[in-house]
Design an enzyme around this catalytic site. Sequence first.
Site, PDB file in Angstrom:
ATOM      1  CB  SER A  63      39.358  48.642  39.040  1.00 58.59           C
ATOM      2  OG  SER A  63      39.155  47.629  40.409  1.00 58.59           O
TER       3      SER A  63
HETATM    4  N1  SAH Z   1      39.547  42.696  39.867  1.00 60.81           N
HETATM    5  C1  SAH Z   1      38.122  42.753  39.356  1.00 60.81           C
HETATM    6  C2  SAH Z   1      37.342  43.358  40.063  1.00 60.81           C
HETATM    7  C3  SAH Z   1      36.960  43.167  41.803  1.00 60.81           C
HETATM    8  S1  SAH Z   1      35.363  43.718  42.874  1.00 60.81           S
HETATM    9  C4  SAH Z   1      37.599  42.923  38.014  1.00 60.81           C
HETATM   10  O1  SAH Z   1      38.549  42.659  36.636  1.00 60.81           O
HETATM   11  O2  SAH Z   1      36.361  42.889  37.354  1.00 60.81           O
HETATM   12  C5  SAH Z   1      36.484  42.574  44.222  1.00 60.81           C
HETATM   13  C6  SAH Z   1      36.017  41.257  44.045  1.00 60.81           C
HETATM   14  O3  SAH Z   1      36.460  40.558  45.206  1.00 60.81           O
HETATM   15  C7  SAH Z   1      34.280  41.183  43.988  1.00 60.81           C
HETATM   16  O4  SAH Z   1      33.922  40.028  42.917  1.00 60.81           O
HETATM   17  C8  SAH Z   1      34.349  40.537  45.580  1.00 60.81           C
HETATM   18  O5  SAH Z   1      33.306  39.434  45.450  1.00 60.81           O
HETATM   19  C9  SAH Z   1      35.824  39.809  45.407  1.00 60.81           C
HETATM   20  N2  SAH Z   1      36.644  39.298  47.423  1.00 60.81           N
HETATM   21  C10 SAH Z   1      35.799  39.924  48.205  1.00 60.81           C
HETATM   22  N3  SAH Z   1      36.639  39.421  49.229  1.00 60.81           N
HETATM   23  C11 SAH Z   1      37.350  38.113  48.777  1.00 60.81           C
HETATM   24  C12 SAH Z   1      37.826  36.786  49.409  1.00 60.81           C
HETATM   25  N4  SAH Z   1      37.955  36.998  51.014  1.00 60.81           N
HETATM   26  N5  SAH Z   1      38.316  35.665  48.764  1.00 60.81           N
HETATM   27  C13 SAH Z   1      38.107  36.223  47.330  1.00 60.81           C
HETATM   28  N6  SAH Z   1      37.556  37.234  46.718  1.00 60.81           N
HETATM   29  C14 SAH Z   1      37.038  38.357  47.179  1.00 60.81           C
END
Ligand code: SAH
Length: 215
Positions: A63
């Site tokens: 993000s």
């Molecule tokens: N917080 C992260 C950015 C996350 S992007 C950072 O600091 O880099 C969103 C993430 O959520 C992705 O990696 C995606 O695979 C994950 N995601 C999506 N649905 C999910 C679920 N049901 N359970 C766990 N992770 C999930």
Amino acid sequence: MKEEWKVRAEAMVRRQILARGIPEGLLTEAMRTLPRDRFVPEELRERAWDDGPLPIGRGQTISQPYMVARMTWLLDVGPGDRVLEIGTGSGYQAALLAAMGCVVVSVERIAVLARHAKAFLDELGLTVTVVAGDGREGYAPGAPYRGILVTAAAQELPPAWSEELDEGGRLVVPLEVSPGLERLLVRRRVEGRFIDGWDDYCRFVPVLPGVEEED
Ligand code: SAH
């Protein structure tokens, strides 16, 4: 002399975080200590301090720094607080919470991302429990949490996120308000009841069901 990345981290905190009204504190201090350029793919390192999100592989993103700061600030957690993150991705958000002294559990549905994030967090000496799983189910073994932070766009609120919230705790989640547009929902648990408030509009990759194992 200060290492180059530390100079860039300082500039990022000043121009993108403090300038937009997030106050100086544990959060900004922790942001200065994290080598954000090492949470992104090698070829994107130069852009790691830019004012936007970046791709981290598997169709996912790290993000925008301001969004990470904004959500962390809304979560209102501090040293010793138990925090659950849904969506480990690169591990940057989890690292920030750990650097602030929180006890962090982070759940990621793409197993290879979970594994990479865990390895790098270990290398930095940050203690985070990374779980490869479906974060829609929360993570009961670590509950209740003082803060639950969802870093992917939810279409609805799974019951576990509210149930695993400690008394006085907060849930911060980008909730879909129309197709392709989310708004940050801040839910507080006060005397067993939930009080909801809305913050910024935002755009995240979606919360998806199930787990993607390594191939
Ligand atoms: N917080 C992260 C950015 C996350 S992007 C950072 O600091 O880099 C969103 C993430 O959520 C992705 O990696 C995606 O695979 C994950 N995601 C999506 N649905 C999910 C679920 N049901 N359970 C766990 N992770 C999930």
